[in-house]
Write a protein that holds these residues in place. Structure first.
Motif, PDB file in Angstrom:
ATOM      1  N   ASN A 148       9.804   5.161  -2.668  1.00  0.00           N
ATOM      2  CA  ASN A 148      10.707   5.837  -3.474  1.00  0.00           C
ATOM      3  C   ASN A 148      11.955   6.477  -2.775  1.00  0.00           C
ATOM      4  OD1 ASN A 148      11.510   7.521  -5.539  1.00  0.00           O
ATOM      5  ND2 ASN A 148       9.924   9.138  -5.307  1.00  0.00           N
ATOM      6  N   GLN A 168      15.406   7.862  -2.140  1.00  0.00           N
ATOM      7  CA  GLN A 168      15.939   8.961  -2.926  1.00  0.00           C
ATOM      8  C   GLN A 168      17.142   9.445  -2.113  1.00  0.00           C
ATOM      9  OE1 GLN A 168      15.664  10.323  -5.772  1.00  0.00           O
ATOM     10  NE2 GLN A 168      13.620   9.465  -6.455  1.00  0.00           N
ATOM     11  N   LEU A 224       0.735  -1.169  -0.241  1.00  0.00           N
ATOM     12  CA  LEU A 224       0.012   0.076  -0.019  1.00  0.00           C
ATOM     13  C   LEU A 224       0.892   1.213   0.161  1.00  0.00           C
ATOM     14  CD1 LEU A 224      -2.585  -0.851   2.820  1.00  0.00           C
ATOM     15  CD2 LEU A 224      -2.877  -1.065   0.290  1.00  0.00           C
ATOM     16  N   LYS A 225       2.071   1.035   0.614  1.00  0.00           N
ATOM     17  CA  LYS A 225       2.939   2.458   0.759  1.00  0.00           C
ATOM     18  C   LYS A 225       3.708   2.713  -0.650  1.00  0.00           C
ATOM     19  CE  LYS A 225       6.788   0.516   3.007  1.00  0.00           C
ATOM     20  NZ  LYS A 225       7.934   1.363   2.856  1.00  0.00           N
ATOM     21  N   PRO A 226       3.828   3.939  -0.900  1.00  0.00           N
ATOM     22  CA  PRO A 226       4.833   4.375  -1.904  1.00  0.00           C
ATOM     23  C   PRO A 226       6.114   4.163  -1.332  1.00  0.00           C
ATOM     24  CG  PRO A 226       4.122   6.435  -0.544  1.00  0.00           C
ATOM     25  CD  PRO A 226       3.084   5.119   0.014  1.00  0.00           C
TER      26      PRO A 226
END
Lengths: 162, 202, 126
Positions: free
Chosen positions: C40, C42, C36-38
């Protein structure tokens, strides 16, 4: 009152003077600045209220560095203007007045006037490699921003785009 | 040719509905308060206008612990890289509301010192105009953001965030190569983009 | 046939509920949440937070004076001694030889104390 003192003790330094509705202004040459400041300090003008500058681009000596003093004892105020050319330097007042430190940094940042003997003369309000000096009359108000909407004008850059 | 409707492009499911319901009702704000709009924000969080009815009571001044950044006030060109770094350090999902006209477009300050709109350097979701906007306006802005979140989908790609990180990497590369300050790098990137007619650097 | 509820029935229910809760949390956060969670990661996101400016060059580690370490070490020693003194103090009257044993223990530590005092470990301003 203080102007008479200056005339008596340092004759010939005041090149111009005017008064308007209670304030008093004198114009002196930058060579006499330190002597006049020492005299003012002795006479009780011990609060340096502000240092700023004005740009008169048509003049030979383009900038006017403007100092304001307040005599706390007699509540008398004095404005001193010192004309200086582009590239010329003015002696610093940080020896007598600690507050002159950041005022002179601000004047350097905004106008590019250097102060002789200043302990740390660098930009104060803009970032360290900002191109130019913003309060000069030939600096565009929006800083040369190319993203401008149709019809907007920026003063003092001949109406060019930006 | 029929225009692409947002409803055609985004297919939401019940799972999306549940997740979006959870996200929109627990938006923890991070107030990037720099000027007068921050005072109106304080008024909004206080009891009379109360943003905590929307789940936004946990106001965190750290980007790590919040998901909605409210930009409250005039952002100068000197502050722009700081804003970018803080936005970069927020964990996703994240949204930005630019409150007030100074943050949205530079406001009454069309000068060399003011960033003409925070959307030049970071992606913005909702703009709330006003100088300063009344607390009710700001609450309306949060409600609009909630409506926007409702329409999101777990499978939706957030291109603007990816482009933001690319632009941040580009900024750092230029900064290291030319040995300039971050402010000057952003300024030059903005000028380049402006020459091409693009209003943002990401 | 009804049997009386054991007094341990409530404990069993508690145990089951705790187990179910723990397993549910593990399963949800380990398998359901990552869907469910993004995600990303970086480089710019992972840097230490320092109000948006570049972090301090060389980190925040500085050399600090050894007196902090000395104070902590001496505290530990005498605090452990005090901890040993407490149970002894409760029931040393039962036998006389325990009094003497503790005195010899304290004498050992007293020698160390006088040594540290003489070496100036208790002076903070040096």
């Amino acid at each position: 009152m203080i102007i008479e003192h200056i005339d008596t003790q340092l004759p010939g330094t005041v090149t111009d003077r005017h008064a308007f509705r209670g304030d008093q202004t004198i114009v002196i040459a930058k060579e006499n600045l330190l002597a006049v400041v020492a005299l003012l300090y002795r006479e009780g003008f011990q609060l340096l209220v502000d240092i700023t500058a004005v740009d008169w681009p048509e003049r030979e000596e383009r900038f006017d560095v403007v100092y304001h003093w307040l005599n706390l004892a007699s509540q008398e105020r004095l404005r001193v203007k010192v004309p200086v050319a582009d590239g010329g330097t003015v002696p610093t007042l940080t020896g007598t007045f600690k507050t002159a430190d950041w005022f002179e940094r601000e004047v350097f940042d905004m106008f590019g006037i250097t102060f002789d003997g200043h302990p740390d003369l660098r930009r104060l309000l803009t970032w360290s490699d900002f191109p130019g000096h913003p309060l000069r009359k030939d600096f565009p108000l929006d800083g040369g921003d190319p993203f401008c909407m149709e019809g907007c004008t920026a003063p003092y850059n001949n109406g060019e785009r930006g | 040719m029929s225009e692409l409707n947002i409803n055609d492009a985004v297919m939401t499911t019940r799972l999306d509905a549940v997740v979006n319901w959870g996200r929109k009702n627990s938006l923890w704000p991070m107030p990037f308060g720099v000027a007068c709009c921050a005072i109106e924000f304080m008024s909004m969080m206080a009891s009379r206008f109360d943003l905590s009815r929307f789940g936004a009571e946990a106001m965190r001044f750290s980007p790590r612990q919040s998901d909605m950044m409210l930009i409250l006030g005039t952002i100068t060109n000197k502050m722009a890289p700081v804003l970018r770094t803080i936005y970069a350090q927020m964990a996703e999902p994240k949204w930005v509301i630019s409150v007030g006209v100074c943050a949205s477009s530079g406001g009454m300050y069309r000068t060399y010192a003011t960033l003409q709109g925070v959307d030049r350097v970071i992606p913005v979701d909702v703009y709330v105009p006003g100088c300063p906007p009344r607390p009710e306006s700001m609450i309306y802005g949060v409600m609009k953001l909630q409506e926007k979140i409702e329409k999101e989908s777990l499978s939706m790609r957030k291109d603007h965030i990816a482009r933001f990180y690319e632009s941040l990497a580009r900024q750092e590369a230029i900064q290291a190569e030319k040995n300039q300050t971050s402010q000057q790098t952003i300024r030059e990137m903005l000028m380049d983009a402006g020459e091409r007619g693009v209003g943002t650097i990401f | 046939m009804a049997h009386p509820a054991s007094p341990f029935l409530s404990v069993l229910i508690l145990l089951l509920v705790a187990a179910v809760t723990a397993i549910a949390i593990l399963v949800l956060s380990g398998w359901v949440l990552p869907l469910l969670k993004p995600n990303n990661p970086q480089a710019a996101k992972m840097r230490p937070y320092e109000c948006g400016v570049q972090p301090l060059q060389g980190g925040a580690r500085r050399k600090y004076s050894v007196k902090f370490y000395l104070t902590a070490m001496l505290f530990i020693l005498f605090d452990v001694e005090a901890a040993f003194l407490l149970p002894w103090a409760v029931n040393f009257k039962q036998a006389l030889w325990t009094f003497g044993a503790m005195l010899s223990f304290m004498a050992t530590l007293l020698v160390g104390f006088i040594y540290a005092w003489g070496k100036g470990a208790f002076e903070w301003e040096r």
